[in-house]
Every structure is written in C-alpha cells, then in structure tokens.
Design an enzyme around this catalytic site. Structure first.
Site, mmCIF file in Angstrom:
data_model
loop_
_atom_site.group_PDB
_atom_site.id
_atom_site.type_symbol
_atom_site.label_atom_id
_atom_site.label_comp_id
_atom_site.label_asym_id
_atom_site.label_seq_id
_atom_site.Cartn_x
_atom_site.Cartn_y
_atom_site.Cartn_z
ATOM 1 N N HIS A 359 -95.956 4.899 55.178
ATOM 2 C CA HIS A 359 -94.779 4.823 56.038
ATOM 3 C C HIS A 359 -93.950 3.602 55.685
ATOM 4 C CE1 HIS A 359 -96.130 7.629 59.483
ATOM 5 N NE2 HIS A 359 -95.237 8.191 58.704
ATOM 6 N N CYS A 676 -83.128 22.183 43.677
ATOM 7 C CA CYS A 676 -83.540 21.296 44.761
ATOM 8 C C CYS A 676 -84.690 20.383 44.370
ATOM 9 C CB CYS A 676 -83.886 22.095 46.011
ATOM 10 S SG CYS A 676 -85.312 23.160 45.773
HETATM 11 C C1 PEP Z 1 -90.052 21.599 43.554
HETATM 12 O O1 PEP Z 1 -91.156 22.052 43.220
HETATM 13 O O2 PEP Z 1 -89.203 21.199 42.739
HETATM 14 C C2 PEP Z 1 -89.700 21.483 44.980
HETATM 15 C C3 PEP Z 1 -88.482 21.191 45.356
HETATM 16 O O3 PEP Z 1 -90.679 21.672 45.893
HETATM 17 P P1 PEP Z 1 -91.855 20.646 46.238
HETATM 18 O O4 PEP Z 1 -91.559 19.339 45.557
HETATM 19 O O5 PEP Z 1 -91.891 20.539 47.717
HETATM 20 O O6 PEP Z 1 -93.056 21.319 45.666
#
Ligand code: PEP
Ligand code: MG
Length: 756
Positions: A359, A676
């Site tokens: 944290h 993402c």
């Molecule tokens: C990824 O795998 O790029 C993703 C965005 O998901 P996570 O990091 O939560 O596995």
C-alpha cells in the site's frame, strides 16, 4: 557427494555476511575434495581484472588487493571460455601465470570453474593441488555445480551493494527494488513504530471486562487517529488510495481484528497480549498466501496492531525532527506512516521490507514520491545521519554521494519537475496529433490507484479490473455488494464508456477463500475458464453490472483470457440470460422503462485468438488487447518470474508483428480495437501503437498526462517512419533506440531513463 554438496550450499546460503559465505565455500570445497587450495576470484569489470576475494590455502596479505588482469592466467582463460579447465599440470600450460604475492609456486593440478549468473561471468572458483593429477569427472561436476550456486549468492550480494565498488570506494550504492518512479534527495527520517508488538511478554488478567474496556478505548483512539491521517492526505491522493484508511477502519471492526482480540481477552489474556496474539494470527494467515498483493496486507495489520498498542500504553508519538527535505526510511513503510509526514517535506521513501505491491508503494505512486523497496540485509541504523539519494526508476540508493553525483541528480530532479509541469499544461486539452488526428485516451481502474480524480481529460474507463473487491473479502461478494461497488463507478463516470472486465482470478491473483492448486497457474484455471465452470459466480457478477448500469447505459462487458469461440458463445449465452432476467425484473417494476443490453468485448491476450479474430468478431462488439499477457504467452515468459524478466519484452519483433496484425485485421473486420496493457501507458509503446493504427489506448492514470503530451506533439507522417523502422528491427534494443531518439527529439528523454 550429493549430501556434501547440499550441506555446503546450505551453509553458504546461511552465512550472515558475504565474506563469511565466500570463506565457507572455499573451506568446504577444499575439505570435500582433499585439495590443497580453493579460491574465489571475482571479476571487476571497471578495472578489467579478477580480484582474489577468498582462499583457503593461499595467503592473502592483509589490506592488499591481489589481482589478475583480464586475459592473464588460467583464471581469465576459464572465464573467457565460459567452461571449466581441468589441468593435471597447470604450470606447463602457456597461459599459466604465477601470482607471486600469494606464493603459488608449488601447485601443479588445477581445476577452474567459471561462476556465471544470467550469462554474465562474475568470477571463478579455482581448486589447486601440489601433486600433478587430473581431477575426476565427478570432482569437476561437483565444482561446476557449486560455482553455479555461488553465482546466485554473488549476484545477490552485488545487488545489495555488499561488494565494494573498487573504483569508487567512497560511493556507497545500494540496489533495491524500484517501487515508484522519480528521484529524491534528502536526509533520512527514520520511522519506527510507536510501540513494538515483538516486545510484548504474554501476561494474563483476572479482570477481562476491564481489559475489554481498555481495548475498546484504544480502538476508538486509533479510529480517530486514522481519520485525522486520512484527512491530512485527502487533498493529494486519489480516492481509491484513500480507501487504504477504510481498509484499516474495516479491520478494526468487531467482526475482524476487534473480535479476535476480544476472544483472546475472554480467554484470560491482557489486552496488550491479546492484540499481539490476534495480530500474529492474522499476519501469518496473510503471509502464507501466494498472492503478492494480499501478502502485503500483513504489513497493514501489524501497523494497525502497533497503533492500538501505542494507545493501550498511552504512549504519545515522540517525533524526531523531520528534515525539510526528508526521505522516509523504515523497516516497513506503512501507508499511515507516510501520511504522518507533511507532504511538502516528503521527497522519497526507502522501505527495507516490502515490494511494489505494498500500500505504501501504491500511495507513493499516487503522491508522486520516489520509492524503493526490499533491501532487508541493510540495518536501519545504516541510514541514520547520512545524506541520501533515491532513484525510483532504477531502485538505486546512494549514501553520502560525492558532490558530482548530487549535482547530477539535482539536475535530473529539475528536469523531471519541468517535464511534469510541461505535460500537465495540456491536461485539459484534447489528445490529438499536431495534424488533428484524434486519439481516445482512457484509464485503467479497479486497482487501488487510478480513480480519475487527479487526471484531466480522458474518454472513459478502458479497463475496470473487478478482481480486487473479490480478493479483499473472506468470501465471494454478493450480488448486492457488487451492485454497490459498480454503481459507485457509474456514478463517478456517468457519461463516458466504462469497460468492466469479468472476474480474472487465477494466475497470480488467487482468491484466499477459493484456493486453486496448480503446477502452472498462468496456464491453468484462470479468467473466463474459471468463471464459465462456475456460472453461478459469473451470472451474479454480470447481473450486478447490468443492474448497476440501469439509467446510465454506458457499460461494456469485457471477457478475459478467451482462447476459443466456444468460450465466447457460452459467455454470451450467460450474459444474455442475466440480461433478460434483470430486464424482466426491472420492467415488471417500472413498466414504461427499458434496460439496454451492454456491448460485449473480448480481450486479445492469448495468442490463439489472433487466428480466430474473424469468427469472434462476428459474435462481439469490440476487442481490447492485453499486452501484458499477450507478451507473456507469445514469448512463453512468466510475467512474474524475475529469473526470466530480461526475456519479457513487449518490443520483441514477434509481439510487435502480432500487434500490427491485430489492428489490421480488426480494421478489415470493422471492429473497434483498443489496448489496455501496460504498453499503452509506456511512452515508447504508445508511439508504436499509434503508428500501427491503434486509436484508443487505456492506461493507468499517472501515465495519462505524459501520453497526452506525446500525442499532441506527434505528426502522423512521423509515425509511418517510426513504424517501418520498428517493424524492420530484429532486436528489441533496436526498437528501443528508434523510440528513444524520437522521445528525445520531443524533449521527453527523461521519461525513458527507466528503460532496460
Ligand atoms: C493484460 O494482460 O495486458 C491486462 C490488461 O490484464 P491484466 O494485467 O489484468 O492481466
Ligand atoms: Mg491479462
């Protein structure tokens, strides 16, 4: 021999200091082989020589540095060839070189094994004997095995700065784990707990009711103290980070720690003892968990316990003078400790224990404070009354550095400040290139940070990770608990798209109350695989999402870890079922209203999806590329394993070509695609993705200003050139070079200092 080997490895690993470890090694090897000499030489790349560090048999004159230049002697030859040398009579070998200072004349037989760690030759282990004889194959492999073990010990010592830097003996540099980017200069403020649980001697009581009363009073005071701390930091940390204090308050509840303590008091223990027992119990439960994030929660429980203890003992916090430019150093920096130092004085932090998941690290990142973690071998007292520099990018700590180093870091700090100010200027402007190409920047939320409070313009939540609320509980959250959580998200972001991902547990995110034991968790029961096997969990989550979205109509549902069309069909079927259930229930109660069906998307993170895009595209509304897992699975490199961390490379040509294929195919299929994974928030990565044709990037909030600034300083025609160069590169370093040059030309070189 195996037992001897195990014994040696054990005693070397248990040695309290590096010197002792080396001496133990040479003594044990010499004894095991019945040889006359065993020595360890370590490479000094700066001086280009091997230094004799420890020997049993050769006498190293006190205070003298015995060395062999690179290229000299059989020591160098073994290192250069990266293979062992086994010579019955070394003195006749053309490379033989006598080291006179240690009186080596008498020895003929010689066995030299290079010490190699992650392809780097760190030194050699050399065994010598007076009589001429060839060492047996068994002896040779014994020494080779030990040299490989020693390599890990040396690499560890090197990382901890325990091997003196021979070129600059006055420059003490320690290597920790980077936790939050940035650089900090200042004097230490050594944070120590108000009261230590460790020092409690168990005591019984005859009057438990009085102890319960004392305990409740202490809890009340602790609550007030936490509330005050939360208010102190409320202005400069994100909402979700502030939630840390709610977690603390929650732990104090009667159903949690409070109950456990009172149970112990009722068994006849004094309040202090009961707190210690209950905290120890909680801490060991947390510490046993495989998940790094949850393991870190042990720190919060201990911190809380020590605060209660402080109030039980009625000990007022005695503040040492807090320096104006202060670097907080503690055994274990806690979120509440961090909140106690006025923000304008706090420059950085060093936590001897802990990791980037704590944290404290999360808070440091959200407060923009450089932070490093995990140097357990160094005592706290080492930092007292020293001048410190913390490099949150590389993890380095400089202790009493010379003025040139201070000047260099002051410059860097200044540059960084200017850079942040520069990029923040465009905070409320659109993300569009110089020639007007609009880019949609979104944020990743759901972890403790990143709640959109500190960032400017963005186009929604590109990824809302739903795992954390599941991980913070003792059971699966109910539909109504999930409804409350998701509803809050929609209230916070009513007008922009919110992409909510269904539960992605497994891998490195196990649930404490739903243990999954697997040899290869990343290739196992993860994400959609688990939730499709448990439709009851999946349906509850999707229903909660759809219900929470009523009246907003901006929900998009994203499926993680999809590998096959079948999984998409099954998930879509369940989502339909949940949708109709919710809609019918709602319409029955509100006859004139309607509930819209959310859009459905699939994460592209398992390489198999690349070859099924067309079929999947027919079933879904959008795609989102998870570069974190896509890189892991394409390169077969566990994203959490430090031993192969060097191989985890999102700029790998295979990954880049895959990303290029994905965007081209999606364009042909007319399906929106975004990214993402972490690559989208990486300055170089974002440029690459834009050059490939991606127009929606979702990233953690603290990267948003940077990426917006980059977008606003780019021109589409430059992107084409970058893409050609990057896709032609055969090595990730070439790609990195192209991108660094581009970023430097944009005045953003500072943001890539942390690169590999
Ligand atoms: C990824 O795998 O790029 C993703 C965005 O998901 P996570 O990091 O939560 O596995
Ligand atoms: Mg993923």
């Amino acid at each position: 021999m195996l037992i001897t080997l195990q014994r040696i490895v054990e005693s070397v690993n248990q040695a309290p200091e590096f010197d002792v470890a080396l001496n133990t090694m040479v003594r044990s090897v010499k004894a095991a082989l019945g040889s006359d000499v065993c020595s360890v030489y370590l490479a000094d790349p700066e001086q280009r020589e091997f230094v004799l560090m420890a020997s049993d048999g050769l006498t190293i004159p006190k205070g003298k540095r015995i060395t062999l230049a690179y290229g000299e002697g059989l020591i160098s030859l073994a290192a250069q060839r990266e293979e062992p040398l086994n010579l019955a009579n070394a003195t006749t070998h053309p490379n033989f070189k006598l080291v006179k200072e240690v009186n080596e004349t008498a020895y003929r037989a010689m066995l030299v094994a290079p010490i190699i760690h992650q392809r780097k030759v760190l030194g050699v282990l050399a065994v010598q004997q007076v009589e001429a004889r060839a060492f047996t194959g068994e002896e040779e492999s014994f020494v080779v095995t030990l040299a490989a073990q020693l390599a890990a010990v040396i690499a560890h010592a090197e990382a901890k700065g325990l091997i003196a830097d021979p070129q600059s003996p006055w420059l003490k540099k320690l290597k920790a784990i980077p936790g939050a980017p940035g650089v900090a200069l200042g004097e230490p403020y050594v944070g120590r707990p108000i009261a230590s649980l460790r020092s409690i001697v168990p005591r019984r009581t005859e009057t438990p009711w009085r102890e319960i009363h004392r305990f409740r009073k202490a809890v009340l005071l602790t609550r007030q103290e936490l509330k005050r701390l939360a208010e102190q930091v409320a202005d400069y940390v994100a909402d979700d980070t502030l939630a840390i204090f709610d977690v603390y308050q929650g732990l104090l509840d009667a159903t949690s720690l409070g109950n456990a303590v009172e149970e112990k008091i009722k068994e006849g223990w004094r309040a202090q003892t009961a707190v210690k027992m209950a905290v120890d119990g909680f801490v060991s439960q947390f510490e046993d968990l495989d998940d790094a994030y949850l393991r870190e929660r042990a720190v919060d429980v201990r911190d809380l316990g020590e605060r209660i203890l402080g109030h039980l003992k009625d000990r007022k916090k005695i503040h040492n003078e807090i320096p104006d430019s202060c670097i907080l150093v503690a055994e274990e920096v806690t979120a509440s400790m961090l909140a106690e130092i006025p923000r304008n004085r706090l420059q950085g932090l060093i936590s001897l224990r802990g990791s980037a998941n704590s944290h404290a690290a999360i808070m440091a990142r959200s407060m923009g404070i450089a932070a490093v973690f995990g140097i357990e071998d160094v005592p706290l007292s080492y930092f007292e009354e020293q001048y410190l520099i913390v490099d949150g990018y590389s993890g380095e700590i400089f202790v009493n550095p010379p003025s040139q180093v201070v000047a260099e870091y002051q410059n860097l700090q200044l540059e960084e400040q200017e850079l942040s100010e520069t990029v923040a200027q465009h905070r409320h402007k659109k993300a569009e290139t110089k020639d007007g190409l609009a880019i949609s920047l979104q944020i990743n939320a759901g972890l403790n940070v990143d709640h959109g409070k500190l960032c400017g313009e963005h186009q929604g939540i590109g990824l809302y990770r739903t795992e954390i609320p599941f991980m913070m509980r003792e059971r699966f959250p109910t539909e109504s608990e999930q409804y409350d959580l998701y509803r809050e998200v929609f209230e916070h972001y009513p007008k922009v798209p919110v992409v909510m991902r269904t539960l992605d547990v497994g891998g490195d995110k196990p649930l404490p109350y739903f243990p999954i034991s697997e040899e290869n968790p990343f290739l196992g029961w993860r994400g959609i695989r688990m939730t499709l096997d448990h439709p009851e969990i999946f349906l509850v989550q999707v229903r909660a999402m759809i219900r929470a979205n009523i009246g907003y109509d901006n929900l998009k549902i994203l499926l993680p870890m999809i590998t096959s069309v079948e999984e998409v069909d099954e998930a879509a079927r369940l989502i339909n079922q949940a949708y109709f259930e919710v809609r019918n229930e709602w319409v029955q109660q509100h006859p004139k209203s309607t509930v819209n069906r959310p859009e459905l998307g699939v994460m592209i993170e398992v390489p198999a999806v690349l070859y099924q895009l067309e079929a999947i595209a027919r079933r879904v509304d959008f795609f989102s590329v998870g570069t974190n897992d896509l890189t892991q699975y394409m390169l077969a490199v566990d994203r959490n394993n430090p031993r192969v961390a060097q191989l985890y490379e999102a700029y790998h040509p295979a990954v880049l070509n895959a990303l290029q294929d994905i965007v081209e195919t999606c364009q042909k299929l007319g399906k929106p695609v975004s990214v993402c994974g972490e690559l989208a928030g990486d300055p170089g990565g974002a440029i690459l993705l834009l050059s490939m044709g991606y127009r929606t990037l979702s990233m953690s909030e603290h990267n948003l200003d940077k990426i917006r600034w980059i977008v606003r300083n780019l021109e589409s025609k430059v992107l084409q050139v970058i893409l050609t160069q990057a896709l032609n590169a055969k090595h990730p370093d070439q790609v990195r070079k192209v991108l660094t040059m581009k970023l430097e030309s944009l005045g953003l070189g500072g943001f890539v200092r942390a690169g590999k």
